[in-house]
Design a protein around this motif. Structure first.
Motif, PDB file in Angstrom:
ATOM      1  N   THR A 196     -47.589 -39.942  74.070  1.00 10.93           N
ATOM      2  CA  THR A 196     -48.586 -38.936  74.421  1.00 10.93           C
ATOM      3  C   THR A 196     -49.964 -39.574  74.340  1.00 10.93           C
ATOM      4  N   PRO A 197     -51.005 -38.894  74.805  1.00  9.96           N
ATOM      5  CA  PRO A 197     -52.336 -39.512  74.763  1.00  9.96           C
ATOM      6  C   PRO A 197     -52.800 -39.904  73.369  1.00  9.96           C
ATOM      7  N   PHE A 198     -52.341 -39.215  72.326  1.00  7.79           N
ATOM      8  CA  PHE A 198     -52.796 -39.496  70.976  1.00  7.79           C
ATOM      9  C   PHE A 198     -51.787 -40.297  70.164  1.00  7.79           C
ATOM     10  N   ASP A 199     -50.566 -40.422  70.645  1.00  9.27           N
ATOM     11  CA  ASP A 199     -49.492 -41.029  69.874  1.00  9.27           C
ATOM     12  C   ASP A 199     -48.612 -41.850  70.797  1.00  9.27           C
ATOM     13  N   SER A 200     -48.191 -43.027  70.313  1.00 12.98           N
ATOM     14  CA  SER A 200     -47.195 -43.763  71.083  1.00 12.98           C
ATOM     15  C   SER A 200     -45.826 -43.134  70.943  1.00 12.98           C
ATOM     16  N   LEU A 201     -45.588 -42.419  69.837  1.00 12.00           N
ATOM     17  CA  LEU A 201     -44.307 -41.763  69.608  1.00 12.00           C
ATOM     18  C   LEU A 201     -44.549 -40.395  68.989  1.00 12.00           C
ATOM     19  N   MET A 202     -44.305 -39.348  69.756  1.00  5.69           N
ATOM     20  CA  MET A 202     -44.390 -37.984  69.239  1.00  5.69           C
ATOM     21  C   MET A 202     -42.994 -37.359  69.307  1.00  5.69           C
ATOM     22  N   PRO A 203     -42.546 -36.722  68.217  1.00  7.90           N
ATOM     23  CA  PRO A 203     -41.220 -36.100  68.256  1.00  7.90           C
ATOM     24  C   PRO A 203     -41.126 -35.058  69.366  1.00  7.90           C
ATOM     25  N   GLY A 204     -39.957 -35.019  69.994  1.00  4.20           N
ATOM     26  CA  GLY A 204     -39.754 -34.046  71.064  1.00  4.20           C
ATOM     27  C   GLY A 204     -39.941 -32.624  70.603  1.00  4.20           C
ATOM     28  N   VAL A 205     -39.637 -32.337  69.327  1.00  9.92           N
ATOM     29  CA  VAL A 205     -39.795 -30.971  68.827  1.00  9.92           C
ATOM     30  C   VAL A 205     -41.258 -30.549  68.847  1.00  9.92           C
ATOM     31  N   GLU A 206     -42.191 -31.506  68.687  1.00  8.32           N
ATOM     32  CA  GLU A 206     -43.605 -31.133  68.736  1.00  8.32           C
ATOM     33  C   GLU A 206     -44.069 -30.940  70.176  1.00  8.32           C
ATOM     34  N   VAL A 207     -43.464 -31.668  71.110  1.00 10.23           N
ATOM     35  CA  VAL A 207     -43.756 -31.425  72.528  1.00 10.23           C
ATOM     36  C   VAL A 207     -43.334 -30.003  72.904  1.00 10.23           C
ATOM     37  N   ILE A 208     -42.116 -29.632  72.484  1.00  9.55           N
ATOM     38  CA  ILE A 208     -41.622 -28.285  72.753  1.00  9.55           C
ATOM     39  C   ILE A 208     -42.503 -27.242  72.072  1.00  9.55           C
ATOM     40  N   SER A 209     -42.924 -27.522  70.845  1.00  7.07           N
ATOM     41  CA  SER A 209     -43.765 -26.575  70.119  1.00  7.07           C
ATOM     42  C   SER A 209     -45.137 -26.417  70.763  1.00  7.07           C
ATOM     43  N   THR A 210     -45.622 -27.489  71.386  1.00  3.60           N
ATOM     44  CA  THR A 210     -46.878 -27.390  72.129  1.00  3.60           C
ATOM     45  C   THR A 210     -46.735 -26.405  73.287  1.00  3.60           C
ATOM     46  N   ALA A 211     -45.626 -26.494  74.012  1.00  4.29           N
ATOM     47  CA  ALA A 211     -45.392 -25.564  75.125  1.00  4.29           C
ATOM     48  C   ALA A 211     -45.258 -24.128  74.617  1.00  4.29           C
ATOM     49  N   ILE A 212     -44.575 -23.951  73.499  1.00  9.07           N
ATOM     50  CA  ILE A 212     -44.425 -22.600  72.936  1.00  9.07           C
ATOM     51  C   ILE A 212     -45.786 -22.035  72.571  1.00  9.07           C
ATOM     52  N   THR A 213     -46.623 -22.853  71.939  1.00  7.50           N
ATOM     53  CA  THR A 213     -47.964 -22.398  71.556  1.00  7.50           C
ATOM     54  C   THR A 213     -48.773 -22.013  72.784  1.00  7.50           C
ATOM     55  N   HIS A 214     -48.696 -22.825  73.834  1.00  7.17           N
ATOM     56  CA  HIS A 214     -49.406 -22.487  75.079  1.00  7.17           C
ATOM     57  C   HIS A 214     -48.973 -21.112  75.596  1.00  7.17           C
ATOM     58  N   LEU A 215     -47.673 -20.872  75.596  1.00  7.54           N
ATOM     59  CA  LEU A 215     -47.163 -19.619  76.149  1.00  7.54           C
ATOM     60  C   LEU A 215     -47.608 -18.421  75.329  1.00  7.54           C
ATOM     61  N   VAL A 216     -47.503 -18.521  74.017  1.00  8.22           N
ATOM     62  CA  VAL A 216     -47.819 -17.378  73.170  1.00  8.22           C
ATOM     63  C   VAL A 216     -49.326 -17.151  73.090  1.00  8.22           C
ATOM     64  N   ALA A 217     -50.095 -18.249  72.998  1.00 12.69           N
ATOM     65  CA  ALA A 217     -51.552 -18.122  72.865  1.00 12.69           C
ATOM     66  C   ALA A 217     -52.238 -17.929  74.216  1.00 12.69           C
ATOM     67  N   GLY A 218     -51.551 -18.267  75.303  1.00 12.41           N
ATOM     68  CA  GLY A 218     -52.173 -18.145  76.623  1.00 12.41           C
ATOM     69  C   GLY A 218     -53.272 -19.156  76.865  1.00 12.41           C
ATOM     70  N   ASP A 219     -53.165 -20.350  76.241  1.00 10.04           N
ATOM     71  CA  ASP A 219     -54.227 -21.344  76.365  1.00 10.04           C
ATOM     72  C   ASP A 219     -53.779 -22.575  77.146  1.00 10.04           C
ATOM     73  N   SER A 220     -52.741 -22.436  77.980  1.00 11.95           N
ATOM     74  CA  SER A 220     -52.282 -23.592  78.748  1.00 11.95           C
ATOM     75  C   SER A 220     -53.307 -23.956  79.813  1.00 11.95           C
ATOM     76  N   ILE A 221     -53.286 -25.207  80.202  1.00 14.23           N
ATOM     77  CA  ILE A 221     -54.188 -25.665  81.256  1.00 14.23           C
ATOM     78  C   ILE A 221     -53.664 -25.159  82.604  1.00 14.23           C
ATOM     79  N   VAL A 222     -54.570 -24.826  83.509  1.00 15.20           N
ATOM     80  CA  VAL A 222     -54.209 -24.180  84.776  1.00 15.20           C
ATOM     81  C   VAL A 222     -54.061 -25.232  85.872  1.00 15.20           C
ATOM     82  N   ARG A 223     -52.893 -25.221  86.502  1.00 15.55           N
ATOM     83  CA  ARG A 223     -52.645 -26.087  87.663  1.00 15.55           C
ATOM     84  C   ARG A 223     -51.786 -25.304  88.646  1.00 15.55           C
ATOM     85  N   ASP A 224     -52.347 -24.195  89.140  1.00 21.29           N
ATOM     86  CA  ASP A 224     -51.581 -23.284  89.975  1.00 21.29           C
ATOM     87  C   ASP A 224     -51.950 -23.458  91.443  1.00 21.29           C
TER      88      ASP A 224
END
Length: 628
Positions: free
Chosen positions: A281-309
């Protein structure tokens, strides 16, 4: 009048070029732009900096401390049941288990886990199995859902578990860079559509119904903007553990903080070094997949995902057409330093606008715009330089391109054929991967200068072995490397030379580790994977080009290192390589196998053999050992 006609023609051609680049990329034909866009996205994310995520999710990590406690990985089902049971008692909103529960284990453990899953709101992970990259899957139906990622099948949790929980597909989209930039929200096979794991978790946590609109999703009244294939673009808040993370060991120790669980989304997942579920990832050479998934969950619940529609893509198309026209018009109108200055100012303004939009939640494409801008501007500038008598500098720049390739054989070939690999070439080749084990843990405990000396010696050893066997090192991957046999042209003995290189590396690295101080050498291990098959060879980059190879053969060779480690071996070979090398055994080596095994992330079974040096005391005297 003639000059005006020339400028008008240049503007028309430039507009057609920009439109063609955008259309080609949008239709998936210019995949090299995805890698460039991933790199530019990493830069923009780093410029934006670390951000505090909405405090909604807690990751319960099955990490190295948990594995050391139990002595096994994956975590036994009975232990997982204990983890889930403790979490449920603290009343979370939802418990999401980012582990594939697709195989049976000890009966009592499975039964215990099944009963535990029935005690709280649960979401379980499933996986989609996709066809190989060389296959084309035709859309099964018309409409928006035709663009969904189509899987061959889904690996679902065992029914005894799935009956007590929702199920979501956990795959992420890594693209060519390996860094997940989006997470598909919907997947399909020929007969059904499945929701993604993050979407299931968010829907359960919000307790809102899901609505699928033509170009976006709705969770109740919350609009979730998605890309054209219903993928959720993600940006990372920071390095690993930026999202609240606790070790599952705290549950076994009885020290888990209730406040970390109560009324929160809890995601249980693996963060074991060497487990394989890590991404750059941009900040880490190795980020656990569970944190990638948790990032997506946070985006969905908080509504703060980046827009590319769809609206953003329309803006991308207009920029890809109008910006190069503006630059070409400026350079053609003002063939002087002033024209270059104004054009440069326009590009700086575009870059600033693009970065500003990204840091404020709008993802405008950068790679497509650059691909639309650079060639027309470069052509115009080149014509002007040629008209001004700058031919000598042009030829000098062409000659310098030869020095961008390391391998002497490739340099000699380029001297004869400057267009070598300008277009991708499909051919058979042999691939050897080597990687040090436990190097990351060691690097945290020794002096950086000493660490640098170790890496330098290791790389020098790899380089000597590759050169001696006629291989080409396509990349050094920190504490590992990839060696390619088959360039500049495929040879009948590519597989044999790759096999010799793999064995030489095995012996050479063993001797080298034995020469290290015991406090270092005893803690290091290594693993080697070698395979033979079809690849796609090409050259990538602009100012600094490099030779690369990709395809299933490369991926399989890399995964063989995991197979070697899982079977207490150091060198794993496929029967495809042994057959191509016409290998019938060596007087000083032991070949064990065959092992019929599945490779992670790949359908089908692969026949694997393990080579060991006969001189090692732990090895049997037989030439070939059969694995039942």
């Amino acid at each position: 009048m003639k000059r005006r006609v020339q400028i008008l023609l240049a503007l028309v051609l430039t507009a057609l070029w920009g439109a063609g680049i955008y259309a080609g990329h949008a239709n998936g034909h210019l995949r090299f732009l995805d890698r460039l866009e991933a790199t530019l996205t990493d830069w923009r994310t780093q410029v934006r900096g670390v951000q505090a995520p909405p405090d909604l999710v807690t990751i319960v990590a099955i990490d190295d401390t948990v594995v050391k406690r139990g002595g096994t990985y994956p975590l036994p089902r009975a232990d997982l049941a204990r983890v889930v049971d403790t979490i449920v008692q603290f009343k979370p909103k939802v418990v999401a288990i980012d582990l594939l529960l697709i195989d049976r284990s000890a009966a009592i453990g499975d039964v215990t886990l099944a009963h535990t899953l029935a005690t709280g709101p649960m979401v379980l992970a499933a996986a989609a199995i996709f066809p190989s990259a060389s296959e084309t899957v035709a859309p099964a139906s018309a409409g928006p859902l035709a663009a969904l990622p189509q899987a061959e099948r889904f690996l679902l949790p065992l029914p005894m578990f799935a009956d007590h929980a929702d199920v979501g597909i956990v795959n992420v989209a890594t693209g060519q860079s390996g860094s997940p930039l989006s997470v598909p929200m919907l997947f399909r096979t020929d007969d059904k559509v499945e929701l993604s794991f993050p979407l299931r978790v968010a829907s359960r946590a919000l307790d809102k119904p899901l609505t699928i609109a033509p170009d976006h999703l709705m969770l109740g009244d919350l609009t979730v903007p998605t890309d054209s294939d219903f993928a959720l673009p993600i940006t990372y808040y920071g390095p690993r553990r930026t999202i609240r993370t606790v070790s599952a060991q705290s549950i076994f120790d009885g020290t888990l903080d209730r406040n970390a669980i109560e009324n929160r989304i809890v995601v249980i997942g693996a963060a074991v070094a060497g487990g394989g579920d890590f991404f750059p990832t941009p900040f880490d050479s190795l980020m656990p997949g569970v944190e990638v998934i948790s990032t997506a969950i946070t985006h969905l619940v908080a509504g703060d995902s980046i827009v590319r529609d769809r609206k953003v893509h329309i803006a991308d198309a207009l920029i890809a057409i109008l910006l190069p026209m503006l630059l070409v018009g400026l350079l053609a109108w003002r063939r002087s330093a002033l024209g270059f200055v104004v054009a440069a100012a326009v590009m700086v303004a575009w870059a600033g606008l693009n970065l500003f939009a990204f840091t404020h939640g709008i993802w405008l494409d950068a790679a497509t715009t650059l691909a639309a801008v650079v060639p027309p501007v470069a052509v115009l500038v080149g014509v002007q330089l040629w008209a001004g008598g700058r031919r000598t500098q042009y030829l000098a720049a062409k000659s310098r391109s030869l020095a961008q390739f390391q391998a002497p054989a490739v340099q000699e070939w380029l001297a004869r054929d400057p267009n070598f690999l300008a277009k991708p070439v499909r051919q058979d080749a042999a691939i050897v991967f080597i990687d040090l084990s436990d190097f990351t843990a060691l690097s945290q405990q020794i002096d950086p200068d000493e660490l640098q000396d170790i890496l330098q010696a290791f790389h020098a050893l790899i380089d000597r072995a590759a050169v001696d066997c006629g291989g080409m090192i396509t990349s050094f991957l920190g504490d590992g490397a990839m060696i390619l046999f088959g360039l500049p042209s495929a040879m009948p003995d590519d597989a044999a030379r790759a096999l010799k290189c793999a064995i030489d590396l095995h012996r050479g690295v063993e001797r080298w580790m034995a020469s290290l101080p015991p406090v270092i050498g005893d803690r290091l291990g290594f693993k080697i994977g070698a395979h033979f098959g079809p690849i796609v060879a090409s050259r990538l980059g602009e100012s600094h080009q490099h030779i690369t190879a990709n395809g299933d053969t490369v991926n399989l060779a890399s995964r063989l290192m995991e197979v070697a480690a899982q079977n207490d071996a150091r060198l794993a070979l496929t029967d495809a390589l042994l057959d191509a090398a016409d290998f019938h055994g060596a007087p000083d080596g032991v070949l064990s196998g065959p092992l019929l095994t599945q490779i992670r992330g790949r359908s089908g079974v692969v026949t694997v053999w393990f080579w060991r040096d006969q001189d090692r005391p732990s090895q049997a005297a037989a030439k070939v050992e059969m694995i039942d």
